[in-house]
Design a protein around this motif. Structure first.
Motif: not given
Length: 394
Positions: A96-122
């Protein structure tokens, strides 16, 4: 009926493991093939573009370091569900969003989501698949890397179909939604309740730090490849789709290695011979990118993919080997991944910095070569005698 239920439960466990892994890399690898269009649309430079890969990895590290507290506060079920929801929302925002700040925020937010899953799976793997930990780690690693390769291959095709790069990034909300529904419908067996224990003393544990450093450096090439391999070959004259497909080609060998090497590891307890082979494959691949990138590009990329796929699975398996108790193994793995991913986060930024400084990516491949050779020496330390007879404090 009981046999059928047991078989269905096992199949559900393996299916969920694959579904979880598939969602942990598209938020990184979907960026790279479309980076030229993204930079043109947003005005991002090489170093700032690298943040789109580095920021999620920083989140992976930081969240993994507090993974024990996350497990205590949220539990495995809710923690993984929250992580998948964050990935889904990040992908939706990218569509939905195409601005550089939005991309950087989604990188942080999505990365935190990946990290939650990744920390619990092993820890979940150590508990749920306790008789087949190497095989389960291989399946998880292969699906994780397969998701990254699919994103690199399909994102430019989706972007071309919709005639906008945002679609190529946002489409990955669909597998996140599928995994979230599957997790809610067919959850793996929940972890048993534990009495409160002392916090993991990673800062005081030399072996834990060594494992973390090792995990970070043997795997850091993946982040550089995801961020810059297509851009490197575009600089050498390749088009967007062929350069993106090169990253997908690398993933084929990652997946093969992630399945094959842990299966071989099931036959013994010493991980060093297989890790040595994997690190040597990486070394030859990086040297090929440096010295003869256009002569045999698919060979170099295949060797790098094989080495990276094997190293990720084997280094996590090596970490889990250090603890018998699933919860303690999960704590150690969370610490190792936390520090390791923070090291990984430097890799794409360093590659982008060297590219801006020298005008070429070749110096970055040389740095990666020396890092892998150093870890080849460190591999000798991990004799089974040093961790099977000595419990790593938890």
């Amino acid at each position: 009926m009981t046999l059928n239920n047991s078989l269905a439960s096992r199949l559900a466990g393996w299916g969920l493991l694959v579904a979880l892994g598939l969602n942990l890399r598209p938020i990184l690898s979907s960026i790279s093939p479309l980076l030229g269009e993204i930079r043109q649309a947003t005005g991002l430079g090489f170093q700032s573009s690298a943040l789109l890969t580095s920021l999620p990895v920083v989140c992976m590290g930081l969240v993994a370091l507090v993974g024990i507290r996350v497990e205590a506060q949220l539990g495995e079920r809710r923690g993984i569900a929250l992580g998948l929801m964050m990935i889904l929302l990040a992908c939706l925002a990218r569509w939905l969003l195409d601005q550089a700040p939005a991309l950087l925020i989604t990188a942080l937010f999505g990365g935190a989501g990946v990290a939650l899953v990744q920390a619990l799976v092993p820890g979940m793997i150590k508990r749920q698949f306790h008789h087949r930990v190497p095989l389960a780690m291989g399946v998880y690693s292969a699906s994780l890397m397969g998701g990254g390769g699919l994103a690199a291959l399909l994102s430019p095709l989706v972007a071309s179909h919709f005639q906008h790069w945002q679609a190529g990034l946002g489409i990955w909300l669909l597998p996140a939604l599928g995994a979230l529904l599957l997790w809610a419908w067919l959850p793996l067996g929940a972890a048993k309740r534990h009495q409160p224990t002392a916090p993991f003393q990673g800062l005081r544990n030399r072996r834990a730090w060594l494992l973390a450093l090792y995990f970070g450096l043997v795997n850091c090439g993946y982040m550089s490849m995801v961020a810059w391999l297509p851009a490197y070959y575009q600089q050498l004259g390749w088009e967007v789709l062929p350069s993106g497909s090169l990253l997908a080609f690398m993933t084929i060998f990652q997946v093969c290695a992630a399945l094959l090497m842990p299966a071989l590891a099931q036959r013994g307890i010493d991980r060093r011979p297989l890790l040595t082979i994997s690190l040597l494959a990486q070394t030859v691949g990086y040297l090929g990118l440096w010295l003869a990138p256009l002569q045999q590009p698919h060979l170099w990329v295949a060797l790098i993919g094989f080495g990276l796929g094997a190293c990720f699975a084997l280094s996590l398996l090596l970490t889990l080997d250090h603890r018998r108790d699933p919860r303690e193994a999960g704590q150690l793995a969370a610490f190792v991944q936390g520090v390791g991913f923070l090291i990984n986060a430097v890799s794409p930024w360093m590659t982008g910095w060297l590219r801006e400084l020298t005008g070429s990516f070749t110096s970055a491949w040389l740095v990666l070569t020396f890092s892998v050779l150093a870890m080849l020496v460190v591999t000798r330390v991990f004799s089974p005698a040093t961790y099977r007879s000595l419990a790593v404090p938890g």
